[in-house]
Design an enzyme around this catalytic site. Structure first.
Site, short mmCIF file in Angstrom:
data_model
loop_
_atom_site.label_atom_id
_atom_site.label_comp_id
_atom_site.label_asym_id
_atom_site.label_seq_id
_atom_site.Cartn_x
_atom_site.Cartn_y
_atom_site.Cartn_z
N CYS A 113 3.36 4.05 -1.16
CA CYS A 113 4.21 3.42 -2.17
C CYS A 113 3.66 2.07 -2.64
CB CYS A 113 5.63 3.25 -1.63
SG CYS A 113 6.44 4.81 -1.23
N HIS A 259 8.73 -2.17 -6.19
CA HIS A 259 8.81 -0.76 -5.80
C HIS A 259 10.24 -0.48 -5.36
CE1 HIS A 259 8.53 2.95 -3.74
NE2 HIS A 259 8.69 2.42 -2.56
N ASN A 289 12.83 7.37 -5.53
CA ASN A 289 11.62 6.71 -5.06
C ASN A 289 10.41 7.46 -5.60
OD1 ASN A 289 9.41 5.71 -3.66
ND2 ASN A 289 10.36 5.82 -1.65
#
Length: 332
Positions: A113, A259, A289
């Site tokens: 991520c 993020h 996500n």
């Protein structure tokens, strides 16, 4: 060395929407449970014939158009992804071919991520040192094919998508004001915590076998409680470090581009930094996500919504498996 500025942004989300209500029919969960614990209402899922590089190209094209450059003008392509089209060659190689960016050298960065932030930092160094004049940074993930759809703790979290940034040397010749562009990036890794977020099967440590497939070890495994604790602490510390490098305080931040893994994580980080939630662009509710795609998608949406003004201080932050994390400071 020259400074780097972001001269173009783009993003792409697949057309198929997977809502919390859809997931109620797949796994033991509820819309209320997902919203309360994550802040997610829906996420996007790639079409069966869509690959990670396809999504990356869809995000890259509007970014190049905004920057006013052609693919053949690119010197460098860096793709942050842990869900490439195939183990080799890189996703970036496919992107380069599909765009027709024949002059660009291209490679992937695997930081989960944190991938787009790592890719941004790498590309920034090439531009600063003059080894590349035009760089394309992409975060792209297709996690829907790496999930255990019977595990309600992970399958509700992730969505597919891509975001892109075009970098170039700062063209501003007015030296009377403060410096603009990417002021600095700050990256960190702590492999001692690698086991709290993994896809354990499918690599050299645990090659793909019938047992790996049966046990679903080729899908995301996560210790959510430990990830939460680590993420909040790491992102707060990293953001303080990035701001301190330029004599800035959290109160001077105009925008947070982060993020987006979990709304609770973001709210906890913002509270500890004493930055109002209103300064953070939030789209977790509609995308889930999207891993490395999350940060550039958020930047693109905030820019196109007219939120970013010349001279604004922007803090970027991301955390991912590894554990990897980092922050960046940009003066727009």
């Amino acid at each position: 060395m020259e400074r780097t500025q972001i001269v173009g942004t783009g993003s792409y989300a697949p057309s198929r929407v997977l809502t919390n209500q859809d997931l109620e029919r797949l796994v033991d969960t509820t819309d209320a449970w997902i919203r309360e614990r994550t802040g997610i209402e829906e996420r996007r899922q790639a079409a069966p014939d869509e690959s990670t590089s396809d999504m990356a190209v869809q995000a890259a094209r509007p970014a190049l158009a905004m920057a006013g450059i052609q693919p053949e003008d690119l010197d460098l392509i860096v793709v942050g992804t842990v869900t490439p089209d195939m183990p080799m060659p890189s996703c970036a190689a496919f992107v380069q071919a599909k765009l027709g960016a024949r002059r660009a050298f291209a490679f992937d960065v695997a930081a989960a991520c944190s991938g787009s932030l790592y890719a941004l930092s790498v590309a920034d160094q090439f531009v600063r040192t003059g080894q590349a004049r035009r760089a394309l940074v992409i975060g792209a993930e297709l996690f829907s094919r790496s999930l255990d759809w019977s595990d309600r703790n992970t399958c509700v979290l992730f969505g597919d998508g891509a975001g892109a940034l075009v970098l170039a040397p700062v063209s501003d010749t007015d030296d009377s004001g403060p410096p603009r562009g990417i002021l600095s990036t700050h990256l960190r890794t702590d492999g001692a915590h690698a086991e709290i977020l993994t896809i354990p099967g499918g690599g050299s440590r645990m090659p793909m076998t019938e047992e790996v497939l049966h046990e679903r070890l080729n899908t995301v495994h996560m210790n959510g409680r430990e990830v939460f604790k680590f993420a909040v602490r790491a992102l707060v510390d990293s953001t303080h470090e990035a701001l301190a490098a330029h004599g800035l305080e959290p109160g001077q931040v105009d925008h947070v581009i982060a993020h987006q893994a979990n709304l609770r994580i973001l709210e906890a980080v913002l509270a500890r930094l004493e930055i109002p939630r209103e300064k953070c662009w939030l789209n977790l509710h509609k995308y889930g996500n999207t891993s490395s795609a999350s940060l550039p998608i958020s930047l693109d949406e905030a820019l196109r919504a007219g939120r970013l003004k010349r001279g604004d201080i922007i803090v970027m932050m991301a955390i991912g498996a590894g554990m990897t994390w980092g922050s960046a400071v940009v003066r727009w």
